[in-house]
Write a protein that holds these residues in place. Structure first.
Motif, PDB file in Angstrom:
ATOM      1  N   ALA A  88      72.160  32.548 -59.506  1.00 10.68           N
ATOM      2  CA  ALA A  88      71.511  31.777 -58.445  1.00 10.68           C
ATOM      3  C   ALA A  88      71.236  32.677 -57.250  1.00 10.68           C
ATOM      4  CB  ALA A  88      72.397  30.602 -58.026  1.00 10.68           C
ATOM      5  N   THR A  89      70.004  32.662 -56.775  1.00  6.78           N
ATOM      6  CA  THR A  89      69.619  33.429 -55.597  1.00  6.78           C
ATOM      7  C   THR A  89      68.930  32.497 -54.608  1.00  6.78           C
ATOM      8  OG1 THR A  89      67.425  34.030 -56.434  1.00  6.78           O
ATOM      9  CG2 THR A  89      69.273  35.479 -57.021  1.00  6.78           C
ATOM     10  N   THR A  90      68.787  32.980 -53.403  1.00 10.35           N
ATOM     11  CA  THR A  90      68.127  32.173 -52.375  1.00 10.35           C
ATOM     12  C   THR A  90      66.692  31.856 -52.778  1.00 10.35           C
ATOM     13  OG1 THR A  90      69.474  33.242 -50.676  1.00 10.35           O
ATOM     14  CG2 THR A  90      67.506  32.083 -49.938  1.00 10.35           C
ATOM     15  N   GLY A  91      65.955  32.872 -53.220  1.00  9.99           N
ATOM     16  CA  GLY A  91      64.564  32.671 -53.601  1.00  9.99           C
ATOM     17  C   GLY A  91      64.400  31.725 -54.771  1.00  9.99           C
ATOM     18  N   ALA A 131      72.451  33.536 -50.202  1.00 12.22           N
ATOM     19  CA  ALA A 131      72.135  34.778 -49.495  1.00 12.22           C
ATOM     20  C   ALA A 131      73.384  35.621 -49.269  1.00 12.22           C
ATOM     21  CB  ALA A 131      71.469  34.454 -48.157  1.00 12.22           C
ATOM     22  N   GLU A 132      74.507  34.976 -49.013  1.00  9.34           N
ATOM     23  CA  GLU A 132      75.763  35.711 -48.844  1.00  9.34           C
ATOM     24  C   GLU A 132      76.194  36.380 -50.141  1.00  9.34           C
ATOM     25  OE1 GLU A 132      78.412  32.783 -47.336  1.00  9.34           O
ATOM     26  OE2 GLU A 132      77.819  33.068 -45.232  1.00  9.34           O
ATOM     27  N   LYS A 133      75.939  35.739 -51.276  1.00  9.62           N
ATOM     28  CA  LYS A 133      76.249  36.359 -52.563  1.00  9.62           C
ATOM     29  C   LYS A 133      75.387  37.588 -52.809  1.00  9.62           C
ATOM     30  CE  LYS A 133      76.744  34.010 -56.264  1.00  9.62           C
ATOM     31  NZ  LYS A 133      76.512  33.069 -57.388  1.00  9.62           N
ATOM     32  N   GLN A 134      74.148  37.530 -52.334  1.00  8.10           N
ATOM     33  CA  GLN A 134      73.224  38.645 -52.558  1.00  8.10           C
ATOM     34  C   GLN A 134      73.430  39.788 -51.572  1.00  8.10           C
ATOM     35  OE1 GLN A 134      69.806  35.526 -52.763  1.00  8.10           O
ATOM     36  NE2 GLN A 134      68.951  37.406 -53.569  1.00  8.10           N
ATOM     37  N   ALA A 135      73.545  39.448 -50.290  1.00 12.48           N
ATOM     38  CA  ALA A 135      73.497  40.475 -49.242  1.00 12.48           C
ATOM     39  C   ALA A 135      74.831  40.699 -48.549  1.00 12.48           C
ATOM     40  CB  ALA A 135      72.446  40.098 -48.196  1.00 12.48           C
TER      41      ALA A 135
END
Length: 233
Positions: A88-91, A131-135
């Motif tokens: 799962a990502t923000t986009g 977003a926290e998981k990604q960045a």
């Protein structure tokens, strides 16, 4: 002329920065009493106005319910949900929400979602968690940006999806405007030609969300890189 006391009360209340709803309510009561109405008649007028405009008021009735759910951990539950979803990502999440918002708007279900109903309590927190998981950790400016993306996605979805629905006000407005210039079109024709626009909006905004994902992933990769050769060793 005594009925003008209500206007003076509104001006004074706003200048003194009192609660706007209380100021307007007090002004209405003062105006009614100055006009010679009895309290029961004034109360009846309030009830009639609420009943006639209840379709507007229902939206505001939902807000306390959402606030109560947030108090009992609605946003934390939403963040926990995204944490358990692999990939799962923000986009991706916002693209899914965009598609769902367009489909629901195309069916005339515009009020089932929105900034107050879904974006504030659910969509924005889930997008932030992704977003926290990604960045990694986000600063306040980055959090505000993610919230803005969530709100913008809702706007794009409903704006370009609602015209597909035949009985929406915008379709009737376009039809009436074109008739003034001698162009006669049926609502179905306008609705059908709104579909390519909705598809284009989905692709364009989806591409922008894909670029947002790439930027967040790059930020996360950079955050995990060792700062010095000694750290790498």
């Amino acid at each position: 002329m005594w009925v003008l006391l209500g206007i003076a009360l509104i001006v004074a209340g706003f200048l003194l920065r009192f609660n706007p709803l209380l100021v307007i309510l007090a002004s209405a009561i003062v105006t009614g009493l100055a006009a010679g109405l009895d309290p029961l008649t004034i109360l009846s007028a309030f009830g009639k106005a609420f009943n006639d405009l209840r379709y507007v008021s229902v939206v505001w009735v939902v807000l306390p319910v959402i606030g109560l759910l947030e108090t009992h951990g609605l946003q934390e539950r939403a963040r926990g949900l995204i944490d358990r979803m692999r990939g799962a990502t923000t986009g991706r999440f916002l693209t899914f929400y965009l598609l769902a918002r367009q489909i629901s708007a195309a069916m005339g279900l515009i009020s089932v979602a929105g900034h107050a109903q879904t974006v504030r309590p659910l969509v924005a927190p889930i997008a932030e968690a992704a977003a926290e998981k990604q960045a990694g950790a986000l600063d306040e400016e980055q959090r505000d940006e993610i919230k803005a993306w969530a709100a913008a996605t809702d706007n794009v979805g409903v704006f370009f999806g609602e015209d597909i629905f035949l009985a929406i006000g915008s379709i009737l407005l376009i039809k009436g405007l074109l008739e003034q210039y001698g162009i006669l079109l049926e609502p179905l024709q306008l609705s059908v030609w709104a579909i390519p626009t909705a598809i284009a909006a989905l692709l364009i905004h989806g591409f922008r969300l894909w670029r947002l994902d790439r930027r967040l992933n790059a930020q996360g990769a950079k955050a995990h890189l060792p700062e010095t050769a000694e750290d790498a060793a």
